[in-house]
Scaffold this active site. Structure first.
Site, mmCIF file in Angstrom:
data_model
loop_
_atom_site.group_PDB
_atom_site.id
_atom_site.type_symbol
_atom_site.label_atom_id
_atom_site.label_comp_id
_atom_site.label_asym_id
_atom_site.label_seq_id
_atom_site.Cartn_x
_atom_site.Cartn_y
_atom_site.Cartn_z
ATOM 1 N N SER A 165 0.846 -1.207 0.000
ATOM 2 C CA SER A 165 0.000 0.000 0.000
ATOM 3 C C SER A 165 0.874 1.247 0.000
ATOM 4 O O SER A 165 2.052 1.194 0.377
ATOM 5 C CB SER A 165 -0.885 -0.026 1.256
ATOM 6 N N GLY A 203 5.083 2.257 0.333
ATOM 7 C CA GLY A 203 5.795 0.999 0.074
ATOM 8 C C GLY A 203 5.471 0.444 -1.297
ATOM 9 O O GLY A 203 6.367 -0.023 -2.018
ATOM 10 N N TYR A 250 3.698 8.193 18.269
ATOM 11 C CA TYR A 250 4.138 8.024 16.879
ATOM 12 C C TYR A 250 5.400 8.857 16.624
ATOM 13 O O TYR A 250 6.392 8.351 16.092
ATOM 14 C CB TYR A 250 3.008 8.454 15.946
#
Ligand code: NAP
Length: 249
Positions: free
Chosen positions: A16, A19, A150
């Site tokens: 997806s 990548g 994150y």
């Protein structure tokens, strides 16, 4: 000659977004790619889109047995490889006050621990002279309340890049990062919880970014290609920002 002719690459999260765009570009440049992800249907769709020179390995980077199986497949099919793009990652919005242990374990388990073992377990198979590219984020250098964990995990990737570049210089393996800003991928919908909210966030990004638009996965793939190729033969420990000026201006 294409810049990756004859090279073998492993791209985690290659089913997806960034990548997948990287896998497509690498194959167009002559590489053979192994792509990974947890969902089998998305891997099959991605492989069909890439069309040739691709093997899919359904695997989770937070699962050490899955990583062993990934590299066993690479060893069996190709004997070794030249380029690792540690791209798989997950995002989940939580301000500090709402960061549960499960949230921390998920984001650290994939983005930090998963990236570390993706690279560690690649080392026996990665050929001397190879290239490792971590797909990090500009989130480590801008303050966004809901990005606490994150951003910290992505900051760790920036640090890994430096440590591993020093660690692996003796094998002439270069280690670099690409830090994307907002890029138009399914991650934005996942992060916001729906396609509608994702589209609203895309519109906001387009208003606030200096270049007045969101980035395309292909634009991150181009930076990854440079770092993976011999064009970057004297570049290691570095980070290329691909963010429309978000963190620079
Ligand atoms: N899009 C952005 O704005 C942006 C900005 C900065 C940085 N990034 C970074 O860029 C990288 C790629 O993100 P993207 O935007 O392309 O997202 P995406 O379209 O959601 O793709 C993520 C990919 O990673 C895979 N993945 C997720 N968790 C995994 C795991 N535990 N093990 C193996 N594969 C896993 C997904 O497949 P499965 O779900 O099937 O596993 C998918 O192939 C991430 O590291 C992300 O943090 C993205």
């Amino acid at each position: 000659m294409s810049s990756l002719e004859g090279k073998v690459a492993v791209i985690t999260g290659g089913s997806s977004g960034i990548g997948l765009a990287t896998a497509e570009r690498f194959v167009a440049e002559g590489a053979y790619v192994f792509i990974t992800g947890r969902r089998a249907p998305e891997l099959a769709t991605a492989a069909a889109r890439i069309g040739r020179n691709v093997t899919t390995v359904q695997s989770d980077i937070s699962d050490l047995a899955d990583l062993d199986r990934l590299y066993d497949t690479v060893r069996t099919e190709k004997g070794g490889f030249d380029i690792l793009v540690a791209n798989a990652g997950v995002q989940e919005l939580r301000p500090l006050a709402e960061a549960t242990p499960e949230h921390v374990d998920k984001l650290v388990g994939v983005n930090l621990r998963g990236t570390l073992f993706t690279v560690q377990k690649a080392l026996p198979l990665l050929r001397d002279g190879g290239s490792i590219v971590l797909i990090s984020s500009t989130a480590d250098r801008v303050g966004i309340p809901e990005y606490t964990v994150y951003s910290a995990a992505k900051a760790a990737q920036r640090s890994f890049t430096r440590s591993w570049a020093a660690d692996l210089a003796g094998r002439n393996i270069r280690v670099n990062a690409v830090s994307p800003g907002p890029i138009d991928t399914p991650m934005i919908d996942d992060m916001m919880g729906s396609k509608e909210k994702g589209d609203a966030m895309r519109a906001t990004f387009s208003e606030v970014l200096p270049m007045r638009r969101i980035g395309r996965p292909e634009e991150v793939a181009a930076a990854a290609l440079f770092l993976a190729s011999d064009e970057a033969s004297f570049t290691t420990g570095a980070d290329i920002t691909v963010d429309g000026g978000q963190s620079q201006l």
